[in-house]
Design an enzyme around this catalytic site. Structure first.
Site, PDB file in Angstrom:
ATOM      1  N   GLU A   1       0.831  -1.200   0.000  1.00  0.00           N
ATOM      2  CA  GLU A   1       0.000   0.000   0.000  1.00  0.00           C
ATOM      3  C   GLU A   1       0.867   1.252   0.000  1.00  0.00           C
ATOM      4  OE1 GLU A   1      -2.677   1.425  -0.388  1.00  0.00           O
ATOM      5  OE2 GLU A   1      -4.385   0.524   0.603  1.00  0.00           O
ATOM      6  N   ASP A   2       0.301   2.350  -0.498  1.00  0.00           N
ATOM      7  CA  ASP A   2       1.017   3.622  -0.460  1.00  0.00           C
ATOM      8  C   ASP A   2       0.902   4.268   0.916  1.00  0.00           C
ATOM      9  OD1 ASP A   2      -1.699   4.171  -0.777  1.00  0.00           O
ATOM     10  OD2 ASP A   2      -1.419   5.676  -2.331  1.00  0.00           O
TER      11      ASP A   2
ATOM     12  N   ASP B   1      -4.259   5.313   6.430  1.00  0.00           N
ATOM     13  CA  ASP B   1      -4.679   6.355   7.366  1.00  0.00           C
ATOM     14  C   ASP B   1      -5.844   5.860   8.213  1.00  0.00           C
ATOM     15  OD1 ASP B   1      -6.600   6.685   5.307  1.00  0.00           O
ATOM     16  OD2 ASP B   1      -5.717   8.546   4.632  1.00  0.00           O
TER      17      ASP B   1
ATOM     18  N   PHE C   1      -2.349  16.284   4.166  1.00  0.00           N
ATOM     19  CA  PHE C   1      -2.618  15.645   2.879  1.00  0.00           C
ATOM     20  C   PHE C   1      -1.325  15.595   2.077  1.00  0.00           C
ATOM     21  CE2 PHE C   1      -4.189  15.037  -1.394  1.00  0.00           C
ATOM     22  CZ  PHE C   1      -5.150  14.066  -1.185  1.00  0.00           C
TER      23      PHE C   1
ATOM     24  N   ARG D   1       1.391  12.438  -8.887  1.00  0.00           N
ATOM     25  CA  ARG D   1       1.908  11.096  -8.627  1.00  0.00           C
ATOM     26  C   ARG D   1       3.378  10.963  -9.032  1.00  0.00           C
ATOM     27  NH1 ARG D   1      -2.193   7.477  -7.423  1.00  0.00           N
ATOM     28  NH2 ARG D   1      -4.234   7.906  -8.286  1.00  0.00           N
TER      29      ARG D   1
END
Length: 182
Positions: free
Chosen positions: A101-102, A105, A154, A167
């Protein structure tokens, strides 16, 4: 309508830091799964860059699988309405599986993913994330390998996006959205 008041030009995590940490993670995963086959499951699209770099640092026979999940829908706030866009294959039965996963949260997306993969009977099912944001956790999830713990901001870059943009940045940066009242 959300507009950006700052561009993501200051790195929170540099390219060099990312590369060094991925090398460490790849080495640890190689040790932990020594002499075993491993299936890496990439959660598209955000984890793509991390997945590719991590795979090159793992010195084991690897199989790749890809899953696409949507939880942000061009917003800076994750939705609880999570959906599979592409489910990949079920080639994980009786195999060691590592979800890549990136960022984790709230934990809702990962929990959703685990609920869908466990019935496929993997031999083992573990989690590797580049970024861990525990301050936002709403669902308890166990992370086996984590690159960096990050604050509640964010983030974009190195696969992470805002409305499918940024990205391609080689580092992780903070982006500050605001709502335009015009």
């Amino acid at each position: 309508m959300e507009k950006l008041i700052t561009s993501p030009n200051k790195a929170l995590i540099t390219e060099a830091q990312i590369r060094a940490r991925i090398r460490e993670l790849g080495n640890q995963i190689s040790i932990d799964y020594a002499d075993q086959e491993l299936v890496l499951v990439c959660v598209l699209r955000g984890a793509t860059l991390f997945f590719a770099d991590l795979a090159r640092e793992i010195s084991l026979p690897l199989r790749f699988e890809f899953l696409q999940i949507s939880s942000y829908n061009n917003s800076t706030h994750p939705s609880k309405d999570i959906e599979f866009i592409h489910t990949g294959s079920d080639y994980i039965k009786h195999r060691n599986v590592l979800i890549v996963e990136d960022i984790i949260d709230t934990g809702h997306t990962l929990n959703f993913l685990l609920e869908h993969l466990k019935p496929l009977n993997p031999k083992s099912l573990k989690i590797c994330t580049l970024l861990n944001k525990p301050s936002r956790r709403q669902v308890s999830v166990h992370i086996d390998y984590a690159g960096f713990e990050v604050p509640n901001v964010f983030l974009v870059g190195y696969g992470l996006d805002y409305a499918q943009m940024y990205r391609n940045l080689p580092y992780i940066a903070v982006i500050e959205p605001f709502t335009n009242s015009e």
